[in-house]
Design a protein around this motif. Sequence first.
Motif, PDB file in Angstrom:
ATOM      1  N   GLY A   1      34.984 -74.131 -96.863  1.00 27.44           N
ATOM      2  CA  GLY A   1      34.717 -73.122 -97.814  1.00 27.44           C
ATOM      3  C   GLY A   1      33.175 -73.052 -98.174  1.00 27.44           C
ATOM      4  O   GLY A   1      32.120 -73.755 -97.412  1.00 27.44           O
ATOM      5  N   ARG A   2      32.690 -72.198 -98.812  1.00 27.45           N
ATOM      6  CA  ARG A   2      31.316 -72.480 -99.216  1.00 27.45           C
ATOM      7  C   ARG A   2      30.912 -73.692-100.088  1.00 27.45           C
ATOM      8  O   ARG A   2      31.644 -73.993-100.545  1.00 27.45           O
ATOM      9  CB  ARG A   2      30.499 -71.177-100.048  1.00 27.45           C
ATOM     10  N   GLU A   3      29.770 -74.213 -99.969  1.00 29.33           N
ATOM     11  CA  GLU A   3      29.254 -75.345-100.547  1.00 29.33           C
ATOM     12  C   GLU A   3      29.360 -75.229-102.071  1.00 29.33           C
ATOM     13  O   GLU A   3      29.933 -76.182-102.877  1.00 29.33           O
ATOM     14  CB  GLU A   3      27.978 -75.929-100.046  1.00 29.33           C
ATOM     15  N   ALA A   4      29.247 -74.079-102.572  1.00 32.27           N
ATOM     16  CA  ALA A   4      29.134 -74.108-104.025  1.00 32.27           C
ATOM     17  C   ALA A   4      30.748 -73.725-104.546  1.00 32.27           C
ATOM     18  O   ALA A   4      31.403 -73.015-104.041  1.00 32.27           O
ATOM     19  CB  ALA A   4      28.406 -72.884-104.582  1.00 32.27           C
ATOM     20  N   GLY A   5      31.141 -74.762-105.399  1.00 32.50           N
ATOM     21  CA  GLY A   5      32.577 -74.588-105.710  1.00 32.50           C
ATOM     22  C   GLY A   5      32.939 -75.745-106.470  1.00 32.50           C
ATOM     23  O   GLY A   5      32.278 -76.465-106.980  1.00 32.50           O
TER      24      GLY A   5
ATOM     25  N   LEU B   1      42.946 -68.789-101.056  1.00 31.37           N
ATOM     26  CA  LEU B   1      42.816 -69.188-100.063  1.00 31.37           C
ATOM     27  C   LEU B   1      42.998 -68.042 -98.940  1.00 31.37           C
ATOM     28  O   LEU B   1      43.686 -66.697 -99.184  1.00 31.37           O
ATOM     29  CB  LEU B   1      44.047 -70.055 -99.468  1.00 31.37           C
ATOM     30  N   VAL B   2      42.038 -67.959 -97.780  1.00 29.26           N
ATOM     31  CA  VAL B   2      42.344 -66.931 -96.544  1.00 29.26           C
ATOM     32  C   VAL B   2      42.838 -67.544 -95.551  1.00 29.26           C
ATOM     33  O   VAL B   2      42.287 -68.426 -95.030  1.00 29.26           O
ATOM     34  CB  VAL B   2      40.917 -66.446 -96.444  1.00 29.26           C
TER      35      VAL B   2
ATOM     36  N   ARG C   1      34.442 -63.791 -93.903  1.00 31.58           N
ATOM     37  CA  ARG C   1      35.126 -63.521 -95.290  1.00 31.58           C
ATOM     38  C   ARG C   1      34.867 -64.705 -96.248  1.00 31.58           C
ATOM     39  O   ARG C   1      34.280 -64.423 -97.326  1.00 31.58           O
ATOM     40  CB  ARG C   1      36.616 -63.280 -95.319  1.00 31.58           C
ATOM     41  N   LEU C   2      35.058 -65.864 -95.749  1.00 32.07           N
ATOM     42  CA  LEU C   2      34.497 -67.033 -96.601  1.00 32.07           C
ATOM     43  C   LEU C   2      33.228 -67.102 -96.813  1.00 32.07           C
ATOM     44  O   LEU C   2      32.635 -67.342 -97.958  1.00 32.07           O
ATOM     45  CB  LEU C   2      34.734 -68.345 -95.671  1.00 32.07           C
ATOM     46  N   LEU C   3      32.035 -66.375 -95.809  1.00 35.33           N
ATOM     47  CA  LEU C   3      30.922 -66.464 -95.934  1.00 35.33           C
ATOM     48  C   LEU C   3      30.218 -65.388 -97.041  1.00 35.33           C
ATOM     49  O   LEU C   3      29.439 -65.595 -97.757  1.00 35.33           O
ATOM     50  CB  LEU C   3      30.006 -66.209 -94.787  1.00 35.33           C
ATOM     51  N   SER C   4      31.197 -64.279 -96.972  1.00 37.05           N
ATOM     52  CA  SER C   4      31.023 -63.278 -98.105  1.00 37.05           C
ATOM     53  C   SER C   4      31.579 -63.182 -99.513  1.00 37.05           C
ATOM     54  O   SER C   4      30.871 -62.364-100.396  1.00 37.05           O
ATOM     55  CB  SER C   4      31.225 -61.825 -97.187  1.00 37.05           C
ATOM     56  N   VAL C   5      32.753 -63.771 -99.470  1.00 36.10           N
ATOM     57  CA  VAL C   5      33.394 -63.944-100.735  1.00 36.10           C
ATOM     58  C   VAL C   5      33.771 -65.154-100.846  1.00 36.10           C
ATOM     59  O   VAL C   5      34.341 -65.999-100.220  1.00 36.10           O
ATOM     60  CB  VAL C   5      34.743 -62.897-100.643  1.00 36.10           C
ATOM     61  N   SER C   6      33.686 -65.829-102.148  1.00 37.56           N
ATOM     62  CA  SER C   6      34.173 -67.074-102.511  1.00 37.56           C
ATOM     63  C   SER C   6      35.592 -67.177-102.111  1.00 37.56           C
ATOM     64  O   SER C   6      36.599 -66.555-102.467  1.00 37.56           O
ATOM     65  CB  SER C   6      34.106 -67.375-103.853  1.00 37.56           C
TER      66      SER C   6
ATOM     67  N   LEU D   1      28.905 -73.088 -93.755  1.00 38.91           N
ATOM     68  CA  LEU D   1      30.184 -73.474 -94.388  1.00 38.91           C
ATOM     69  C   LEU D   1      30.548 -74.862 -94.699  1.00 38.91           C
ATOM     70  O   LEU D   1      29.552 -75.591 -93.753  1.00 38.91           O
ATOM     71  CB  LEU D   1      31.357 -72.952 -93.929  1.00 38.91           C
ATOM     72  N   LYS D   2      31.168 -75.576 -95.556  1.00 34.78           N
ATOM     73  CA  LYS D   2      31.268 -76.944 -95.738  1.00 34.78           C
ATOM     74  C   LYS D   2      32.920 -77.254 -95.498  1.00 34.78           C
ATOM     75  O   LYS D   2      33.617 -76.280 -95.869  1.00 34.78           O
ATOM     76  CB  LYS D   2      30.799 -77.116 -97.131  1.00 34.78           C
ATOM     77  N   SER D   3      33.037 -78.482 -95.192  1.00 28.90           N
ATOM     78  CA  SER D   3      34.534 -79.015 -94.934  1.00 28.90           C
ATOM     79  C   SER D   3      34.795 -80.167 -95.853  1.00 28.90           C
ATOM     80  O   SER D   3      33.999 -80.959 -96.243  1.00 28.90           O
ATOM     81  CB  SER D   3      34.915 -79.165 -93.724  1.00 28.90           C
ATOM     82  N   TRP D   4      36.013 -80.438 -96.447  1.00 32.54           N
ATOM     83  CA  TRP D   4      36.548 -81.348 -97.163  1.00 32.54           C
ATOM     84  C   TRP D   4      37.733 -81.864 -96.495  1.00 32.54           C
ATOM     85  O   TRP D   4      38.657 -81.340 -96.050  1.00 32.54           O
ATOM     86  CB  TRP D   4      36.755 -81.252 -98.727  1.00 32.54           C
TER      87      TRP D   4
END
Length: 323
Positions: free
Chosen positions: A169-173, A191-192, A230-235, A253-256
């Motif tokens: 997802g995006r890093e901010a979260g 989730l998408v 979609r992940l880049l444009s919407v949380s 994007l970032k992964s966990w």
Amino acid sequence: MDIKQLRYFVSIARHGSFSRASEHLRIAQPALSSQIAALEAQLKTQLLVRHSRGIVLTESGRILLPLANDIIERVEEAAHAVQAVGKAATFAVRFGLPTTMTGVVTMTLIDAFARRHPDIVLHIVEGMTGHLQKWLDQNDIDGAILYGKSASFRGRVSSIGRERLVVIGREAGPFGDRVAVSFAELANLPLVHTTRDHQLRRMIENYSADAQVPLSFTAEIDSLAQIRERLLSVSGYTILPESMSLDWQRHGLKSWAIVKPELKVEHHLMCSSRFARHVKAGLVLDLVTDVTRGLISSGRWPGAALGSDDSAGALILAESDPR
């Protein structure tokens, strides 16, 4: 029985209706109906029943279907063997790879075939896993690497290795600078993902239900490129194999890592029963196995491990509850 009539019968059974089979076979529906009627008359039994949504096989039809498939495969095998006499040795193989692993596997696999088996032309077919499984079932491709093995699949299956799943997802979260999250923390996260036509989505949902962790799928998109957009444009977030996340990190994007438990999917090398009988099938399958396992053991397939090297306590996802 006419081989053409058997082909028509198998196509109708596979597509579930006369109209869809007619489109696939590119013949008029009345002509198709006439051929099936002639086959039923010859066998003196009804093979299928029409209804408003398509067709249902009778008991006789269900008995005939696997036998018809086998007859068709053997006739095609005989034709290939006879046609190969006196012709060039070049042999073409249609091989499917999920979009998640094409960046890791494709070029290395093509180069290996060019070096070791120049007489075998490898055609890579990229697709979503649900589509690849369907094409494999229909003999539109000869083999594929897939996440799971269908209980109804009639071909050859062998395990290659396992790959970790991560959240992207995006890093901010809510996860901030952390490097890992538990599966329980994914509850109700937006989730998408793909539709349930594809193996990974079904595996994740199976485990979600078993672990009693409710997941919230806010969008379903059968395109990894569009999921990324979609992940880049919407949380939002998605769950994919780790090797895919490395490419997406270059897009911002970032992964966990997923821990407690660590989730993995098992990659299976599958080929159709028709292709498995080909004289060169063993060469193809052995080289695909060597290349993919070599990528894993050398560390060039991030997040993947051979079965014997698997970390203790990892949960291997499957199409249904494995425990």
